[in-house]
Design a protein around this motif. Structure first.
Motif, mmCIF file in Angstrom:
data_model
loop_
_atom_site.group_PDB
_atom_site.id
_atom_site.type_symbol
_atom_site.label_atom_id
_atom_site.label_comp_id
_atom_site.label_asym_id
_atom_site.label_seq_id
_atom_site.Cartn_x
_atom_site.Cartn_y
_atom_site.Cartn_z
ATOM 1 N N PRO A 123 -5.719 -10.740 -2.641
ATOM 2 C CA PRO A 123 -6.358 -10.568 -3.949
ATOM 3 C C PRO A 123 -5.603 -9.620 -4.864
ATOM 4 O O PRO A 123 -5.810 -9.635 -6.080
ATOM 5 N N ILE A 124 -4.747 -8.760 -4.283
ATOM 6 C CA ILE A 124 -3.981 -7.786 -5.059
ATOM 7 C C ILE A 124 -2.502 -8.095 -4.904
ATOM 8 O O ILE A 124 -2.005 -8.283 -3.794
ATOM 9 N N ARG A 125 -1.790 -8.144 -6.008
ATOM 10 C CA ARG A 125 -0.339 -8.338 -5.995
ATOM 11 C C ARG A 125 0.341 -7.122 -6.609
ATOM 12 O O ARG A 125 -0.223 -6.437 -7.479
ATOM 13 N N THR A 126 1.562 -6.859 -6.173
ATOM 14 C CA THR A 126 2.346 -5.763 -6.728
ATOM 15 C C THR A 126 3.782 -6.209 -6.946
ATOM 16 O O THR A 126 4.251 -7.176 -6.337
ATOM 17 N N GLU A 127 4.480 -5.467 -7.784
ATOM 18 C CA GLU A 127 5.927 -5.554 -7.907
ATOM 19 C C GLU A 127 6.520 -4.239 -7.430
ATOM 20 O O GLU A 127 6.003 -3.166 -7.759
ATOM 21 N N PRO A 128 7.601 -4.259 -6.639
ATOM 22 C CA PRO A 128 8.242 -3.006 -6.239
ATOM 23 C C PRO A 128 8.654 -2.203 -7.469
ATOM 24 O O PRO A 128 9.328 -2.719 -8.364
ATOM 25 N N GLY A 129 8.204 -0.979 -7.526
ATOM 26 C CA GLY A 129 8.508 -0.130 -8.661
ATOM 27 C C GLY A 129 7.771 -0.513 -9.928
ATOM 28 O O GLY A 129 7.953 0.118 -10.971
ATOM 29 N N GLY A 130 6.936 -1.556 -9.864
ATOM 30 C CA GLY A 130 6.277 -2.081 -11.053
ATOM 31 C C GLY A 130 4.765 -2.101 -10.938
ATOM 32 O O GLY A 130 4.166 -1.317 -10.198
ATOM 33 N N PRO A 131 4.124 -3.034 -11.638
ATOM 34 C CA PRO A 131 2.669 -3.016 -11.742
ATOM 35 C C PRO A 131 1.975 -3.624 -10.527
ATOM 36 O O PRO A 131 2.599 -4.267 -9.669
ATOM 37 N N ALA A 132 0.678 -3.425 -10.483
ATOM 38 C CA ALA A 132 -0.222 -4.110 -9.557
ATOM 39 C C ALA A 132 -1.252 -4.851 -10.395
ATOM 40 O O ALA A 132 -1.624 -4.396 -11.476
ATOM 41 N N TRP A 133 -1.717 -6.016 -9.903
ATOM 42 C CA TRP A 133 -2.696 -6.773 -10.690
ATOM 43 C C TRP A 133 -3.640 -7.549 -9.777
ATOM 44 O O TRP A 133 -3.408 -7.687 -8.578
ATOM 45 N N ARG A 134 -4.707 -8.035 -10.390
ATOM 46 C CA ARG A 134 -5.762 -8.770 -9.685
ATOM 47 C C ARG A 134 -5.451 -10.260 -9.726
ATOM 48 O O ARG A 134 -5.289 -10.827 -10.810
ATOM 49 N N VAL A 189 0.820 -1.214 0.000
ATOM 50 C CA VAL A 189 0.000 0.000 0.000
ATOM 51 C C VAL A 189 0.850 1.258 0.000
ATOM 52 O O VAL A 189 0.387 2.338 -0.389
ATOM 53 N N PHE A 190 2.127 1.144 0.416
ATOM 54 C CA PHE A 190 2.967 2.327 0.654
ATOM 55 C C PHE A 190 4.316 2.131 -0.019
ATOM 56 O O PHE A 190 5.041 1.185 0.298
ATOM 57 N N GLU A 191 4.629 2.995 -0.970
ATOM 58 C CA GLU A 191 5.915 2.895 -1.664
ATOM 59 C C GLU A 191 6.313 4.259 -2.213
ATOM 60 O O GLU A 191 6.108 4.560 -3.396
ATOM 61 N N PRO A 192 6.865 5.128 -1.358
ATOM 62 C CA PRO A 192 7.338 6.428 -1.855
ATOM 63 C C PRO A 192 8.336 6.224 -2.996
ATOM 64 O O PRO A 192 9.174 5.330 -2.956
#
Length: 502
Positions: free
Chosen positions: A357-368, A37-40
């Motif tokens: 249910p939500i995945r992310t990559e650091p500096g990259g995309p988010a997907w379902r 949720v948090f990635e400055p």
């Protein structure tokens, strides 16, 4: 029997569906917070460092309530570490997950995220290593407008208006030997009652959740709930349940029928709470908060102790979910709707990256992930009143539960909208005969299905849209009857309109 029949009647009512049934959970664990949720510095981060792509998906998911900051993390957490100027916040050893917590994201950052996401916060207090005074002071900091030390400290930290948090958890999984500061039922019941009393002296309008058993296989299950509630019945509004289902723990059919276990778990806790109500001769009824639940490949999980102390939180239990997993999640939601008269709160654990249910990559995309879809569509359409369906169906054998119905279903009605949720837990298609004659001239407007020829398919960063709900032809009703074909290992939502009542 080779076909199934579902009969619905507006007079067969379970109860109102509480919107807080569709909650989630954010814990300082793995990459749920940091790079979740948090990635400055992320291309999608706002000025506060919140990932707006995750915010967009959270709103699309339909989450109503989010529990924070744990989970196991809360049992060693000092809330004061996560407020005030970020540069002044200490780095602490997190005993739950054996990492170093930077405290760059804390209470006020979470509250800002909750406002941006449009969700109700559900805060947990530390009753593991801390106690009554710290819990009451946190309510004071969070909810009082000013004029006291803790409330004025919040104002000094730049938050003029109180956060006005209504929902509070009295610790987390305090029966678990893995929990820092775990207690016996008597010990926990007494401290929960005292903490709840003090917290209500600060703000009488809050709602409190007592810790139930960590899962129904705990050796103290039911006795734990009975003892805790005998101590704290007058102070609490809810008792919690936690329930995870491992696709690899039992045979495949038992996993597909996991909702049978959740039904039994909920029923047992309701019975225990009502026993204490009768014993204490009280009038109020305790409601339930299923504030951790999901599919979790728990047998693959390696405990943090095996790898020593980590610095930045490393990835943990970032399970990749299949079509079968999504069907099971949809079925668990059906079970939750089936208990809408007593089950008021649900928090799928967790929101991002951690069995999420939500995945992310650091500096990259988010997907379902696949499990995103049944949750989002149930949260969107399960409104109004839950109905009690009459379902007859073929059975399938399972190693854990014996023979169980191959189909399961729930329904809600809201004005002129009737919504049916159904799953086929079996490995062959089954025709479902719908009998809705009690509603008059119904019309089907949409049929969405999550089904694939290969139920092991999953969504990934490389193929984020591989699995998604697909529209099917809505059934045509004749005299209030219709037939819907449910493919193997599938989840469905059917939306219908009802005739206007005069």
């Amino acid at each position: 029997m080779t076909v199934a029949q579902l009969t619905l009647d507006p007079a067969f009512v379970i109860g109102a569906v509480d919107p807080r049934l569709f909650g989630s959970f954010v814990e300082h664990m793995g990459r749920c917070v940091y790079s979740g949720v948090f990635e400055p510095g992320h291309p999608a981060a706002d000025d506060a460092g919140l990932r707006t792509d995750v915010l967009d998906l959270t709103r699309e998911l339909g989450v109503t309530t989010v529990r924070y900051p744990g989970g196991n993390f809360v049992s060693g957490y000092r809330w004061e570490d996560g407020v005030g100027p970020v540069g002044d916040r200490p780095q602490r050893l997190d005993l739950a997950w054996r990492t170093v917590e930077s405290n760059a994201f804390g209470l006020n950052e979470f509250m800002g995220w909750a406002r941006a996401a449009g969700v109700e916060p559900m805060l947990a207090v530390n009753l593991g290593t801390r106690g009554v005074a710290e819990a009451a002071e946190l309510v004071e900091y969070t909810n009082l407008p000013g004029g006291t030390a803790a409330a004025d400290l919040r104002r000094k930290h730049g938050v003029g208006q109180p956060h006005d948090v209504r929902l509070w958890c009295l610790g987390n999984e305090m029966d678990g030997p893995w929990q820092v500061g775990n207690r016996t039922a008597d010990e926990y019941g007494r401290v929960a009652a005292r903490a709840g009393h003090a917290m209500r002296r600060v703000d009488p309008g809050i709602e409190l959740v007592a810790c139930g058993s960590s899962h129904s296989d705990m050796p103290t299950f039911a006795a734990w709930e009975a003892t805790v509630l005998e101590h704290a019945y007058d102070q609490v509004d809810y008792v919690s349940l936690h329930s995870y289902y491992d696709p690899e723990k039992h045979d495949a059919a038992s996993f597909r029928a996991a909702a049978v276990d959740l039904d039994a778990f909920i029923d047992a806790v309701v019975a225990t709470a009502d026993f204490v109500r009768a014993k204490l001769r009280r009038t109020k009824r305790i409601r339930l908060a299923l504030d951790e639940w999901n599919v979790w490949y728990q047998s693959r999980f390696t405990e943090p102790e095996d790898r020593g102390i980590a610095g930045e939180p490393p990835p943990l239990i970032e399970d990749e979910y299949t079509v079968t997993d999504a069907m099971v999640v949809g079925n668990l939601l059906i079970s939750m709707l089936r208990h809408a008269d007593r089950l008021a709160i649900g928090c799928q654990a967790q929101l991002v990256n951690i069995i999420a249910p939500i995945r992310t990559e650091p500096g990259g995309p988010a997907w379902r992930q696949t499990i995103f879809h049944p949750f989002a569509l149930t949260a969107r359409h399960a409104r109004g009143t839950a109905l009690r369906p009459v379902l007859t169906a073929p059975t399938m054998p399972t190693g854990r539960f014996g023979d169980v119905p191959v189909l399961d279903a729930a329904a809600t009605v809201d004005g002129d909208r009737l919504t049916v949720f159904a799953v086929n837990r079996g490995e062959a298609p089954v025709p479902l005969h719908l009998d809705l004659r009690a509603f008059g001239a119904v019309t089907a407007v949409e049929h969405l299905a999550l089904a694939e020829a290969d139920p092991t398919l999953a969504n990934t960063a490389a193929a984020p849209g591989r699995v998604a709900p697909r529209p099917l032809d809505p059934p045509v009703f004749d005299g209030g009857r219709a037939v819907v074909e449910l493919p193997p290992v599938s989840w469905h939502v059917l939306r219908l309109t009802l005739p206007q009542r005069k």
